[in-house]
Design a protein around this motif. Structure first.
Motif, mmCIF file in Angstrom:
data_model
loop_
_atom_site.group_PDB
_atom_site.id
_atom_site.type_symbol
_atom_site.label_atom_id
_atom_site.label_comp_id
_atom_site.label_asym_id
_atom_site.label_seq_id
_atom_site.Cartn_x
_atom_site.Cartn_y
_atom_site.Cartn_z
ATOM 1 N N GLN A 67 0.846 -1.195 0.000
ATOM 2 C CA GLN A 67 0.000 0.000 0.000
ATOM 3 C C GLN A 67 0.889 1.255 0.000
ATOM 4 O O GLN A 67 0.605 2.229 -0.695
ATOM 5 C CB GLN A 67 -0.942 -0.005 1.218
ATOM 6 C CG GLN A 67 -1.971 1.115 1.212
ATOM 7 C CD GLN A 67 -2.895 1.096 -0.021
ATOM 8 O OE1 GLN A 67 -3.543 0.094 -0.302
ATOM 9 N NE2 GLN A 67 -2.934 2.196 -0.769
ATOM 10 N N GLY A 68 1.997 1.181 0.777
ATOM 11 C CA GLY A 68 2.948 2.305 0.806
ATOM 12 C C GLY A 68 3.535 2.553 -0.577
ATOM 13 O O GLY A 68 3.708 3.696 -1.010
ATOM 14 N N LYS A 72 3.163 5.927 -2.834
ATOM 15 C CA LYS A 72 4.344 6.661 -3.323
ATOM 16 C C LYS A 72 4.364 6.711 -4.842
ATOM 17 O O LYS A 72 4.673 7.735 -5.442
ATOM 18 C CB LYS A 72 5.620 5.979 -2.828
ATOM 19 C CG LYS A 72 6.128 6.554 -1.526
ATOM 20 C CD LYS A 72 7.565 6.211 -1.345
ATOM 21 C CE LYS A 72 8.109 6.911 -0.129
ATOM 22 N NZ LYS A 72 9.252 6.221 0.420
ATOM 23 N N SER A 73 4.079 5.554 -5.455
ATOM 24 C CA SER A 73 4.133 5.488 -6.909
ATOM 25 C C SER A 73 3.163 6.499 -7.524
ATOM 26 O O SER A 73 3.516 7.215 -8.467
ATOM 27 C CB SER A 73 3.793 4.066 -7.349
ATOM 28 O OG SER A 73 3.800 3.982 -8.733
ATOM 29 N N LEU A 74 1.937 6.577 -6.954
ATOM 30 C CA LEU A 74 0.944 7.516 -7.491
ATOM 31 C C LEU A 74 1.273 8.946 -7.090
ATOM 32 O O LEU A 74 1.173 9.872 -7.893
ATOM 33 C CB LEU A 74 -0.461 7.137 -7.004
ATOM 34 C CG LEU A 74 -1.029 5.847 -7.617
ATOM 35 C CD1 LEU A 74 -2.334 5.456 -6.940
ATOM 36 C CD2 LEU A 74 -1.240 6.016 -9.122
ATOM 37 N N MET A 80 8.383 2.258 -8.438
ATOM 38 C CA MET A 80 8.872 1.854 -7.117
ATOM 39 C C MET A 80 9.335 0.401 -7.210
ATOM 40 O O MET A 80 8.661 -0.420 -7.834
ATOM 41 C CB MET A 80 7.763 1.937 -6.061
ATOM 42 C CG MET A 80 7.082 3.269 -5.915
ATOM 43 S SD MET A 80 8.187 4.579 -5.398
ATOM 44 C CE MET A 80 8.778 3.929 -3.856
ATOM 45 N N VAL A 81 10.471 0.082 -6.568
ATOM 46 C CA VAL A 81 10.993 -1.289 -6.614
ATOM 47 C C VAL A 81 11.339 -1.734 -5.199
ATOM 48 O O VAL A 81 11.946 -0.968 -4.437
ATOM 49 C CB VAL A 81 12.270 -1.373 -7.501
ATOM 50 C CG1 VAL A 81 12.754 -2.816 -7.609
ATOM 51 C CG2 VAL A 81 12.025 -0.798 -8.882
ATOM 52 N N LYS A 82 10.953 -2.949 -4.842
ATOM 53 C CA LYS A 82 11.245 -3.491 -3.508
ATOM 54 C C LYS A 82 11.478 -4.986 -3.607
ATOM 55 O O LYS A 82 10.846 -5.657 -4.415
ATOM 56 C CB LYS A 82 10.023 -3.256 -2.597
ATOM 57 C CG LYS A 82 10.348 -2.520 -1.334
ATOM 58 C CD LYS A 82 9.142 -2.506 -0.419
ATOM 59 C CE LYS A 82 9.302 -1.642 0.760
ATOM 60 N NZ LYS A 82 9.727 -0.350 0.773
ATOM 61 N N GLU A 83 12.414 -5.488 -2.793
ATOM 62 C CA GLU A 83 12.589 -6.939 -2.701
ATOM 63 C C GLU A 83 11.895 -7.405 -1.426
ATOM 64 O O GLU A 83 12.106 -6.820 -0.365
ATOM 65 C CB GLU A 83 14.073 -7.293 -2.669
ATOM 66 C CG GLU A 83 14.744 -7.041 -3.998
ATOM 67 C CD GLU A 83 16.208 -7.446 -4.041
ATOM 68 O OE1 GLU A 83 16.720 -7.974 -3.024
ATOM 69 O OE2 GLU A 83 16.832 -7.243 -5.087
ATOM 70 N N VAL A 84 11.078 -8.440 -1.559
ATOM 71 C CA VAL A 84 10.273 -8.902 -0.421
ATOM 72 C C VAL A 84 10.376 -10.425 -0.316
ATOM 73 O O VAL A 84 10.437 -11.115 -1.338
ATOM 74 C CB VAL A 84 8.787 -8.497 -0.624
ATOM 75 C CG1 VAL A 84 7.916 -9.030 0.495
ATOM 76 C CG2 VAL A 84 8.638 -6.985 -0.733
#
Ligand SMILES: Nc1nc2c(ncn2[C@@H]2O[C@H](COP(=O)(O)OP(=O)(O)OP(=O)(O)O)[C@@H](O)[C@H]2O)c(=O)[nH]1
Length: 301
Positions: A67-68, A72-74, A80-84
């Motif tokens: 959701q974060g 941020k993207s909008l 936005m890029v994240k490793e999860v």
């Protein structure tokens, strides 16, 4: 209308060739669309996902991270890029779909313009890449001390030499070798020898400057690459190491590990110098120390 159909057909074809999973998410975190083909992540049917909230599918922590990312993207109108980590013991939905082993994913989210703000979210399984990274960093490490090994040192030394030559700098290499480790192993036991190597590694790591590069390079020794260090400064650095070892071995130091080291120092000679040649000169200096009974420092240009 015809154009819209053609576009839709092309988008469908594109999604079919992607091995990654794609979700389209509303600003509020509702899954508007999902596409997944032969991905390793068992998402279940697209129908099951569409219309669900992030919190219906993802564990709380991941849902709020996503959701974060949407916000941020909008908000910033950017990718936005994240490793999860998807861990089935926490990711109950995937566990129910039969997922057993955890996997690392890269989540990329880009804003999609339109009347109703949404984001396109690509989820890629990067477990193999992660494992390859871990393996490549492991083969550059010494197992006992956790420090870099000779394999890791040599390219760094070569690069440092190239830089020093290019910018008219200098650099030195120091080889630090425990004296009579074989005897210590024989008389006090291999564990004591191991303790010496570990304590020496930790102490050298704390003593070295941030730019210096420490590696275990032999059975009983370490190397420190000293950028921007001339021969005189290299010998001073070696003195500091020898004093540190003498403090470590002092009777009141809180340990009963007494040992000495010999140190050979080599300094860059000029444009024709190389990593191998510098290493060999440091080793020759070290041998000189050993011939003189150990606990010595010797330098060569
Ligand atoms: N405890 C311990 N000993 C090791 C390790 N790796 C190698 N050795 C031992 O370290 C010893 C090194 O012996 P040498 O190369 O003769 O060196 P030395 O006895 O320190 O002699 P000088 O270097 O000439 O002072 C050998 O007995 C190896 O078996 C290790 O990880 N831990």
């Amino acid at each position: 209308m015809k154009n819209a159909n053609l576009l839709q057909t092309r988008i469908d074809a594109l999604l079919n060739v992607l091995s990654e999973d794609v979700l389209i998410l509303s600003q509020q975190g509702t899954i508007i669309f999902s596409s997944h083909n032969d991905s390793a992540i068992p998402w279940g049917g697209a129908d099951e996902l569409t219309g669900k909230q992030l919190t219906d599918i993802f564990p709380g922590a991941i849902a709020s991270q996503l959701q974060g990312m949407i916000d941020k993207s909008l908000g910033l109108n950017q990718l936005m890029v994240k490793e999860v980590l998807f861990d089935p013991t926490e990711f109950i939905y995937l566990q129910q779909q039969g997922m057993v082993e955890s996997c690392w994913v890269e989540i990329r989210m880009a804003p999609s313009s339109g009347d109703e703000p949404s984001v396109v979210c690509r989820i890629e399984d990067i477990s193999r890449r992660k494992m390859a990274q871990r393996e490549s960093s492991q083969i550059q490490r010494d197992l006992l001390t956790g420090m870099y090994n000779r394999r890791a040192l040599m390219p760094v030394l070569a690069q440092s030499i190239a830089q020093a030559i290019r910018y008219d700098w200098v650099c030195s290499l120091m080889l630090i070798d425990v004296d009579s480790l074989r005897l210590i192993n024989d008389q006090r036991g291999w564990d004591v020898g191991d303790q010496i190597l570990k304590r020496l590694a930790e102490s050298l790591n704390s003593l070295k400057r941030t730019a210096d590069f420490l590696a275990r390079v032999g059975e009983d020794g370490f190397a420190i690459l000293l950028p921007e260090t001339n021969a005189e400064q290299g010998i001073l650095a070696a003195e500091r190491v020898r004093n540190m070892v003498s403090d470590l071995s002092a009777p009141n130091s809180g340990t009963d590990i007494a040992f000495t080291v010999s140190i050979g120092v080599a300094t860059l000679t000029g444009e024709d110098d190389s990593a191998e040649s510098m290493f060999n000169r440091a080793e020759s200096s070290l041998q000189l120390c050993k011939q003189q009974g150990g606990n010595q420092i010797s330098g060569s240009e």
